[in-house]
Design a protein around this motif. Structure first.
Motif, PDB file in Angstrom:
ATOM      1  N   ILE A 179       0.627  -1.344  -0.345  1.00  0.00           N
ATOM      2  CA  ILE A 179      -0.147  -0.376   0.345  1.00  0.00           C
ATOM      3  C   ILE A 179       0.542   1.023  -0.271  1.00  0.00           C
ATOM      4  CG2 ILE A 179      -1.319   1.503   1.442  1.00  0.00           C
ATOM      5  CD1 ILE A 179      -3.154  -1.366   2.192  1.00  0.00           C
ATOM      6  N   GLU A 180       1.798   1.273   0.760  1.00  0.00           N
ATOM      7  CA  GLU A 180       2.898   2.148   0.836  1.00  0.00           C
ATOM      8  C   GLU A 180       3.825   2.082  -0.376  1.00  0.00           C
ATOM      9  OE1 GLU A 180       5.680   1.481   3.528  1.00  0.00           O
ATOM     10  OE2 GLU A 180       4.446   2.357   5.244  1.00  0.00           O
ATOM     11  N   TRP A 181       4.150   1.597  -0.607  1.00  0.00           N
ATOM     12  CA  TRP A 181       4.430   1.779  -2.361  1.00  0.00           C
ATOM     13  C   TRP A 181       3.683   2.070  -3.437  1.00  0.00           C
ATOM     14  CZ3 TRP A 181       9.649   1.360  -4.276  1.00  0.00           C
ATOM     15  CH2 TRP A 181       9.898   0.924  -3.295  1.00  0.00           C
ATOM     16  N   VAL A 182       2.402   2.052  -3.437  1.00  0.00           N
ATOM     17  CA  VAL A 182       1.657   2.812  -4.541  1.00  0.00           C
ATOM     18  C   VAL A 182       1.117   3.572  -3.874  1.00  0.00           C
ATOM     19  CG1 VAL A 182      -1.032   2.166  -5.241  1.00  0.00           C
ATOM     20  CG2 VAL A 182       0.518   0.096  -5.021  1.00  0.00           C
ATOM     21  N   ALA A 183       0.726   4.069  -2.621  1.00  0.00           N
ATOM     22  CA  ALA A 183       0.516   5.379  -2.440  1.00  0.00           C
ATOM     23  C   ALA A 183       1.447   6.535  -2.367  1.00  0.00           C
ATOM     24  CB  ALA A 183       0.235   5.672  -0.829  1.00  0.00           C
ATOM     25  N   ALA A 184       3.085   5.895  -2.735  1.00  0.00           N
ATOM     26  CA  ALA A 184       3.975   6.698  -3.382  1.00  0.00           C
ATOM     27  C   ALA A 184       4.047   7.043  -4.922  1.00  0.00           C
ATOM     28  CB  ALA A 184       5.060   5.937  -2.503  1.00  0.00           C
ATOM     29  N   GLY A 185       3.454   6.101  -6.061  1.00  0.00           N
ATOM     30  CA  GLY A 185       3.611   6.007  -7.121  1.00  0.00           C
ATOM     31  C   GLY A 185       3.694   4.961  -7.586  1.00  0.00           C
ATOM     32  N   TYR A 186       4.120   4.085  -6.983  1.00  0.00           N
ATOM     33  CA  TYR A 186       5.198   2.633  -7.843  1.00  0.00           C
ATOM     34  C   TYR A 186       4.242   1.987  -8.294  1.00  0.00           C
ATOM     35  CZ  TYR A 186       9.415   5.338  -6.425  1.00  0.00           C
ATOM     36  OH  TYR A 186      10.559   6.724  -6.391  1.00  0.00           O
ATOM     37  N   ASP A 187       4.831   1.553  -9.010  1.00  0.00           N
ATOM     38  CA  ASP A 187       3.985  -0.224  -9.918  1.00  0.00           C
ATOM     39  C   ASP A 187       4.406  -1.263  -8.586  1.00  0.00           C
ATOM     40  OD1 ASP A 187       3.183   1.203 -12.194  1.00  0.00           O
ATOM     41  OD2 ASP A 187       4.442   0.794 -13.462  1.00  0.00           O
ATOM     42  N   LEU A 188       3.436  -2.415  -8.973  1.00  0.00           N
ATOM     43  CA  LEU A 188       3.512  -3.050  -8.082  1.00  0.00           C
ATOM     44  C   LEU A 188       3.389  -4.515  -8.888  1.00  0.00           C
ATOM     45  CD1 LEU A 188       2.584  -2.981  -4.737  1.00  0.00           C
ATOM     46  CD2 LEU A 188       4.690  -3.439  -4.832  1.00  0.00           C
ATOM     47  N   ALA A 189       4.383  -5.528  -8.802  1.00  0.00           N
ATOM     48  CA  ALA A 189       4.056  -6.855  -9.798  1.00  0.00           C
ATOM     49  C   ALA A 189       3.809  -7.825  -9.001  1.00  0.00           C
ATOM     50  CB  ALA A 189       5.491  -6.853 -10.572  1.00  0.00           C
ATOM     51  N   ILE A 190       3.088  -9.213  -9.610  1.00  0.00           N
ATOM     52  CA  ILE A 190       2.576  -9.454  -8.508  1.00  0.00           C
ATOM     53  C   ILE A 190       2.145 -10.867  -9.518  1.00  0.00           C
ATOM     54  CG2 ILE A 190       0.469 -10.497  -7.252  1.00  0.00           C
ATOM     55  CD1 ILE A 190       0.813  -7.126  -6.386  1.00  0.00           C
ATOM     56  N   THR A 191       2.591 -12.211  -9.254  1.00  0.00           N
ATOM     57  CA  THR A 191       2.054 -13.346  -9.570  1.00  0.00           C
ATOM     58  C   THR A 191       1.058 -14.007  -8.517  1.00  0.00           C
ATOM     59  OG1 THR A 191       4.121 -14.733  -7.929  1.00  0.00           O
ATOM     60  CG2 THR A 191       4.332 -13.664 -10.843  1.00  0.00           C
ATOM     61  N   ILE A 212      -4.387  -9.626  -4.335  1.00  0.00           N
ATOM     62  CA  ILE A 212      -4.103  -8.326  -5.510  1.00  0.00           C
ATOM     63  C   ILE A 212      -5.688  -8.224  -5.598  1.00  0.00           C
ATOM     64  CG2 ILE A 212      -4.535  -9.828  -7.879  1.00  0.00           C
ATOM     65  CD1 ILE A 212      -2.591  -8.587  -8.840  1.00  0.00           C
ATOM     66  N   VAL A 213      -6.747  -8.748  -4.905  1.00  0.00           N
ATOM     67  CA  VAL A 213      -8.222  -7.998  -5.907  1.00  0.00           C
ATOM     68  C   VAL A 213      -8.454  -6.984  -4.289  1.00  0.00           C
ATOM     69  CG1 VAL A 213     -10.469  -8.587  -6.401  1.00  0.00           C
ATOM     70  CG2 VAL A 213      -8.710  -9.961  -7.134  1.00  0.00           C
ATOM     71  N   LYS A 214      -7.994  -7.163  -3.421  1.00  0.00           N
ATOM     72  CA  LYS A 214      -7.822  -6.797  -1.849  1.00  0.00           C
ATOM     73  C   LYS A 214      -6.887  -4.875  -2.049  1.00  0.00           C
ATOM     74  CE  LYS A 214      -9.168 -10.493   1.589  1.00  0.00           C
ATOM     75  NZ  LYS A 214      -8.371 -11.116   2.213  1.00  0.00           N
ATOM     76  N   LEU A 215      -5.786  -5.528  -2.765  1.00  0.00           N
ATOM     77  CA  LEU A 215      -4.690  -4.490  -3.474  1.00  0.00           C
ATOM     78  C   LEU A 215      -5.795  -3.463  -3.690  1.00  0.00           C
ATOM     79  CD1 LEU A 215      -2.155  -3.223  -2.246  1.00  0.00           C
ATOM     80  CD2 LEU A 215      -1.248  -4.208  -3.953  1.00  0.00           C
ATOM     81  N   ALA A 216      -5.650  -3.681  -4.653  1.00  0.00           N
ATOM     82  CA  ALA A 216      -6.816  -2.733  -5.971  1.00  0.00           C
ATOM     83  C   ALA A 216      -7.919  -2.253  -5.173  1.00  0.00           C
ATOM     84  CB  ALA A 216      -6.785  -3.638  -6.668  1.00  0.00           C
TER      85      ALA A 216
END
Length: 232
Positions: free
Chosen positions: A124-136, A151-155
């Motif tokens: 959540i912190e990475w996304v809030a700072a404007g960065y992409d996340l890659a998830i398998t 990933i659904v919860k995070l989105a």
């Protein structure tokens, strides 16, 4: 996934991996990079990512057994995108984290069984700072091609859109692992499809959440997206 991450010193798991993990990770990065440079990568950009990438952070989603070519694709086509990759908190995860670091990508260490809550906060912190996340979303232990709910919860929590990524190999070795991990053969073709961005409504629960999870899972597909020339 970045060449350099300004937040790498303040976000994510900062523990220095053991020497063995660092050595194996760096060796793996050399092998992946060398093999990737021989592959002929073609793309089908259905979301416009390569022509006009959005400014907001995205959640890259691709199956665990297709991860090997993604660092090469990112470095070649989207090197300006910064962010991190979710890796497990296991010893194998430490090796993968070091491998990704050699490509310039940071790692968030955790899974449903280890460091799950901490990893969720860090993502959540990475996304809030404007960065992409890659998830398998079927990793690190499967079942293969079953999208875990994280990933659904995070989105839903962050409002970040999911970018489903399909990877098809013309010729690949298929390992006898839980996910039948794919390794493209040298000089073979690899086709990468960037599917339209998927948005997830906030605060879904119960049947509505499960329906959304299944929908994203279906978008990513499974073995039916793989080339018939992939062999065991």
């Amino acid at each position: 996934m970045p060449r350099q991450n300004p937040l790498a010193n303040s976000l994510g798991d900062q523990r220095r991996p053991p020497f063995k993990a660092r050595a194996l990770g760096r060796l793996l990065a050399i092998l992946i990079g060398g093999l990737g440079r021989t592959c002929r990568i073609t793309t089908d950009d259905r979301c416009g990512m390569l022509d006009s990438a959005p400014d907001e952070p995205l959640l890259w989603a691709f199956w665990h057994n297709r991860i090997m070519i993604v660092p090469t694709f990112w470095r070649k086509f989207l090197p300006e995108r910064g962010g991190a990759v979710l890796t497990s908190a296991s010893k194998d995860g430490a090796i993968l984290a070091e491998t990704l670091r050699c490509f310039g990508a940071a790692s968030v260490r955790g899974s449903s069984s280890r460091r799950g809550a901490a990893a969720s906060r860090e993502m959540i912190e990475w996304v809030a700072a404007g960065y992409d996340l890659a998830i398998t979303p079927d990793g690190p232990r499967g079942p293969r091609y079953r999208l875990a709910p994280g990933i659904v919860k995070l989105a839903g929590k962050t409002g970040a859109r999911i970018m489903p990524v399909r990877v098809d190999f013309e010729n690949a070795w298929r390992l006898k692992s839980w996910d039948q991990f794919r390794i493209p053969k040298p000089f073979s073709k690899v086709h990468i499809t960037l599917l339209p961005f998927e948005s997830v409504a906030e605060e879904l629960d119960g049947d509505a959440f499960e329906a959304e999870r299944k929908r994203i899972e279906a978008v990513l597909g499974g073995d039916e997206t793989a080339s018939a020339s992939e062999i065991s």
